[in-house]
Scaffold this motif. Structure first.
Motif, PDB file in Angstrom:
ATOM      1  N   ASP A  60       0.803  -1.173   0.076  1.00 49.67           N
ATOM      2  CA  ASP A  60      -0.048  -0.023  -0.055  1.00 49.67           C
ATOM      3  C   ASP A  60       0.788   1.270   0.045  1.00 49.67           C
ATOM      4  O   ASP A  60       0.363   2.471  -0.494  1.00 49.67           O
ATOM      5  CB  ASP A  60      -0.941  -0.104   1.292  1.00 49.67           C
ATOM      6  N   LEU A  61       2.012   1.092   0.376  1.00 57.71           N
ATOM      7  CA  LEU A  61       3.027   2.288   0.616  1.00 57.71           C
ATOM      8  C   LEU A  61       4.458   2.049   0.628  1.00 57.71           C
ATOM      9  O   LEU A  61       4.648   0.695   1.221  1.00 57.71           O
ATOM     10  CB  LEU A  61       2.637   3.162   1.991  1.00 57.71           C
ATOM     11  N   VAL A  62       5.157   2.792  -0.234  1.00 58.59           N
ATOM     12  CA  VAL A  62       6.652   2.500  -0.127  1.00 58.59           C
ATOM     13  C   VAL A  62       7.232   3.649   0.587  1.00 58.59           C
ATOM     14  O   VAL A  62       6.867   4.591   0.169  1.00 58.59           O
ATOM     15  CB  VAL A  62       7.180   2.622  -1.407  1.00 58.59           C
ATOM     16  N   ALA A  63       8.025   3.568   1.487  1.00 57.53           N
ATOM     17  CA  ALA A  63       8.775   4.394   2.378  1.00 57.53           C
ATOM     18  C   ALA A  63      10.214   4.481   1.965  1.00 57.53           C
ATOM     19  O   ALA A  63      10.667   3.468   2.640  1.00 57.53           O
ATOM     20  CB  ALA A  63       8.452   4.548   3.867  1.00 57.53           C
ATOM     21  N   VAL A  64      10.992   5.354   1.416  1.00 57.60           N
ATOM     22  CA  VAL A  64      12.206   4.879   1.138  1.00 57.60           C
ATOM     23  C   VAL A  64      13.136   6.483   1.232  1.00 57.60           C
ATOM     24  O   VAL A  64      12.384   7.519   0.824  1.00 57.60           O
ATOM     25  CB  VAL A  64      12.505   4.570  -0.194  1.00 57.60           C
ATOM     26  N   SER A  65      14.494   6.481   1.419  1.00 59.47           N
ATOM     27  CA  SER A  65      15.255   7.510   1.033  1.00 59.47           C
ATOM     28  C   SER A  65      15.426   7.862  -0.278  1.00 59.47           C
ATOM     29  O   SER A  65      15.863   6.802  -0.929  1.00 59.47           O
ATOM     30  CB  SER A  65      16.404   7.614   2.222  1.00 59.47           C
ATOM     31  N   VAL A  66      15.587   9.072  -0.685  1.00 67.64           N
ATOM     32  CA  VAL A  66      15.938   9.231  -2.170  1.00 67.64           C
ATOM     33  C   VAL A  66      17.254   8.830  -2.294  1.00 67.64           C
ATOM     34  O   VAL A  66      17.686   8.232  -3.267  1.00 67.64           O
ATOM     35  CB  VAL A  66      15.675  10.678  -2.417  1.00 67.64           C
ATOM     36  N   VAL A  67      18.189   9.057  -1.430  1.00 67.02           N
ATOM     37  CA  VAL A  67      19.560   8.892  -1.287  1.00 67.02           C
ATOM     38  C   VAL A  67      19.779   7.933   0.086  1.00 67.02           C
ATOM     39  O   VAL A  67      19.575   8.703   1.077  1.00 67.02           O
ATOM     40  CB  VAL A  67      20.683   9.860  -1.647  1.00 67.02           C
ATOM     41  N   GLN A  68      20.307   6.742   0.023  1.00 68.28           N
ATOM     42  CA  GLN A  68      20.669   6.089   1.300  1.00 68.28           C
ATOM     43  C   GLN A  68      21.737   6.693   2.150  1.00 68.28           C
ATOM     44  O   GLN A  68      22.804   7.039   1.611  1.00 68.28           O
ATOM     45  CB  GLN A  68      20.929   4.524   0.811  1.00 68.28           C
ATOM     46  N   ALA A  98       5.377  12.740  -5.689  1.00 65.49           N
ATOM     47  CA  ALA A  98       5.402  11.747  -4.304  1.00 65.49           C
ATOM     48  C   ALA A  98       4.201  12.272  -3.407  1.00 65.49           C
ATOM     49  O   ALA A  98       3.667  13.414  -3.698  1.00 65.49           O
ATOM     50  CB  ALA A  98       6.637  11.837  -3.580  1.00 65.49           C
ATOM     51  N   ASP A  99       3.715  11.324  -2.801  1.00 68.25           N
ATOM     52  CA  ASP A  99       2.522  11.683  -1.689  1.00 68.25           C
ATOM     53  C   ASP A  99       3.011  12.426  -0.737  1.00 68.25           C
ATOM     54  O   ASP A  99       2.501  13.218   0.020  1.00 68.25           O
ATOM     55  CB  ASP A  99       1.858  10.340  -1.440  1.00 68.25           C
ATOM     56  N   VAL A 100       4.206  12.052  -0.347  1.00 65.05           N
ATOM     57  CA  VAL A 100       5.000  12.631   0.876  1.00 65.05           C
ATOM     58  C   VAL A 100       6.430  13.122   0.922  1.00 65.05           C
ATOM     59  O   VAL A 100       7.043  12.068   0.267  1.00 65.05           O
ATOM     60  CB  VAL A 100       4.796  12.041   2.301  1.00 65.05           C
ATOM     61  N   VAL A 101       7.038  14.203   0.892  1.00 63.75           N
ATOM     62  CA  VAL A 101       8.468  14.235   1.051  1.00 63.75           C
ATOM     63  C   VAL A 101       8.877  14.814   2.275  1.00 63.75           C
ATOM     64  O   VAL A 101       8.386  16.126   2.719  1.00 63.75           O
ATOM     65  CB  VAL A 101       8.886  15.291  -0.214  1.00 63.75           C
ATOM     66  N   GLY A 132      -1.240   3.011  -7.988  1.00 65.13           N
ATOM     67  CA  GLY A 132      -2.129   3.057  -6.852  1.00 65.13           C
ATOM     68  C   GLY A 132      -1.190   3.018  -5.425  1.00 65.13           C
ATOM     69  O   GLY A 132      -1.774   3.094  -4.372  1.00 65.13           O
ATOM     70  N   THR A 133      -0.010   2.525  -5.415  1.00 66.00           N
ATOM     71  CA  THR A 133       0.969   2.756  -4.314  1.00 66.00           C
ATOM     72  C   THR A 133       1.325   3.911  -3.666  1.00 66.00           C
ATOM     73  O   THR A 133       1.699   4.812  -4.684  1.00 66.00           O
ATOM     74  CB  THR A 133       2.063   1.855  -4.623  1.00 66.00           C
ATOM     75  N   ARG A 134       1.041   4.286  -2.704  1.00 66.08           N
ATOM     76  CA  ARG A 134       1.544   5.566  -2.110  1.00 66.08           C
ATOM     77  C   ARG A 134       3.051   5.621  -1.983  1.00 66.08           C
ATOM     78  O   ARG A 134       3.860   4.506  -1.755  1.00 66.08           O
ATOM     79  CB  ARG A 134       0.775   5.676  -0.461  1.00 66.08           C
ATOM     80  N   VAL A 135       3.478   6.793  -1.989  1.00 63.47           N
ATOM     81  CA  VAL A 135       5.027   6.869  -1.918  1.00 63.47           C
ATOM     82  C   VAL A 135       5.416   7.852  -0.910  1.00 63.47           C
ATOM     83  O   VAL A 135       5.096   9.185  -1.360  1.00 63.47           O
ATOM     84  CB  VAL A 135       5.822   6.966  -3.302  1.00 63.47           C
ATOM     85  N   LEU A 136       6.416   7.615   0.008  1.00 59.71           N
ATOM     86  CA  LEU A 136       6.895   8.443   0.876  1.00 59.71           C
ATOM     87  C   LEU A 136       8.327   8.393   0.821  1.00 59.71           C
ATOM     88  O   LEU A 136       9.028   7.534   0.665  1.00 59.71           O
ATOM     89  CB  LEU A 136       6.568   8.059   2.433  1.00 59.71           C
ATOM     90  N   LEU A 137       9.019   9.821   0.459  1.00 60.35           N
ATOM     91  CA  LEU A 137      10.413   9.943   0.375  1.00 60.35           C
ATOM     92  C   LEU A 137      10.817  10.730   1.443  1.00 60.35           C
ATOM     93  O   LEU A 137      10.467  11.797   1.699  1.00 60.35           O
ATOM     94  CB  LEU A 137      10.583  10.720  -1.334  1.00 60.35           C
ATOM     95  N   ASP A 138      12.153  10.365   1.798  1.00 57.34           N
ATOM     96  CA  ASP A 138      13.015  11.014   2.772  1.00 57.34           C
ATOM     97  C   ASP A 138      14.177  11.536   1.902  1.00 57.34           C
ATOM     98  O   ASP A 138      14.899  10.735   1.416  1.00 57.34           O
ATOM     99  CB  ASP A 138      13.544  10.156   3.907  1.00 57.34           C
TER     100      ASP A 138
END
Length: 339
Positions: free
Chosen positions: A134-142, A182-185, A161-167
């Motif tokens: 339902d959601l992927v949460a990941v850093s743009v750069v690790q 993205a949905d969240v940055v 349809g998958t939400r994406v949260l980017l750090d």
């Protein structure tokens, strides 16, 4: 003192640790020093900090490509990601990268009692596995090694349809990429954004309904009128998610972020990645398109430290970070220590 992209920096030779702590411009440091001096002498007033908060908020919005009304302030990435994690429905399936910074993954893991599950996958697999979550949460750069996320694959996953949260904490300020889809940055201030620790921002789409679990006076529709009032009257936009700002952090950010937002991002990206990839080539490593380099040669940290190079030890490697104030001389000093 060094000059870089129109600002002066009191950065020491061999400082390659922006991924840990960014060095402020002289202008940003002077602004914080002036505000602290006012505090020390009783001249500071709460209202003095309204403008710095808004300037930094607007500049962050510009950096990530969101409207300013969609940006909330906080003190740390984990706090802001926690708002998202606390608001996802019971049973939400979350996908994170292997080796992801825990400020991104742990807020979701803490929701396990509600049936929220967190699955770990290799960064290169996130796009292809996103459809099952339902959601992927990941850093743009690790943080650990500078690996860059496959943003095209994640953008395609979101379209399905998958939400994406980017750090963006390890990318915003040097990495030239469109994040507005993205949905969240989220991002912290004190690394590549060259601001004091204690400020962070989150851009969030209006259709993602978040519960303001830390609502206080700063989340109000009218802060100064509502500080003792019930019922609750939240701001009509993402300010409803605000927590009270760390004043002096935002003073520094108000000097740093508008300047960063006004730079030629392609030029900054080319400078930082160019230094890093040439450094990698000199060590016999393939180019990576990242400003962060992880070196795993024996005793790398000990050699760098002895040579006066400031780096970080992360995940068993020496982590070096090349920002806009770094030069070939910094790279040469590190290479001499390692070779």
């Amino acid at each position: 003192m060094r000059s870089a992209f129109g600002q002066e920096f009191d950065v020491p030779d061999g400082y390659l640790n922006t991924a840990g702590i960014g060095i402020p411009s002289a202008a940003a440091a002077d602004a914080v020093e002036s505000a602290v001096r006012d505090w020390r002498t009783g001249a500071g007033r709460p209202g003095d900090f309204e403008q710095p908060v808004q300037l930094a908020r607007a500049a962050f919005a510009g950096l990530v490509g969101f409207d300013v009304e969609r940006v909330a302030i906080g003190s740390a990435v984990s706090e802001l990601v926690g708002l998202v994690a606390a608001s996802v429905p019971d049973g939400t399936r979350v996908l994170v990268a292997s080796g992801e910074f825990t400020s991104v993954s742990w807020p979701f893991a803490a929701q396990s009692a509600r049936g929220v599950t967190v699955t770990v996958a290799e960064p290169a697999e996130l796009g292809e596995r996103a459809a099952d979550h339902d959601l992927v949460a990941v850093s743009v750069v690790q943080s650990a090694d500078g690996r860059v996320a496959d943003l095209d694959a994640l953008r395609a996953a979101r379209a399905s349809g998958t939400r994406v949260l980017l750090d963006a904490s390890q990318s915003l300020g040097w990495f030239d990429a469109d994040l507005s889809w993205a949905d969240v940055v989220v991002a912290a201030a004190y690394k590549w954004l060259l601001s004091p620790r204690g400020a962070a921002w989150m851009a969030v789409r209006p259709e993602l309904e978040l519960v303001p679990t830390s609502a206080g006076w700063y989340a109000s529709a009218d802060r100064w009128a509502d500080i003792y009032r019930m019922p609750m009257r939240l701001a009509p936009d993402a300010r409803s998610l605000d927590t009270s700002p760390a004043w002096y952090s935002h003073v520094g950010a108000a000097a740093a972020l508008p300047w960063l937002a006004g730079l030629d991002r392609a030029a900054v990206h080319a400078h930082c990645v160019g230094l890093a990839d040439r450094f990698r080539a000199a060590l016999g490593m393939e180019p990576a398109g990242s400003a962060i380099v992880a070196v795993r040669t024996p005793e790398a940290m000990e050699r760098l430290t002895a040579a006066g190079v400031v780096a970080s030890g992360r995940a068993g490697a020496a982590r070096l970070a090349f920002h806009l104030y770094n030069t070939e001389a910094d790279s040469a000093r590190a290479l001499a220590a390692l070779t």
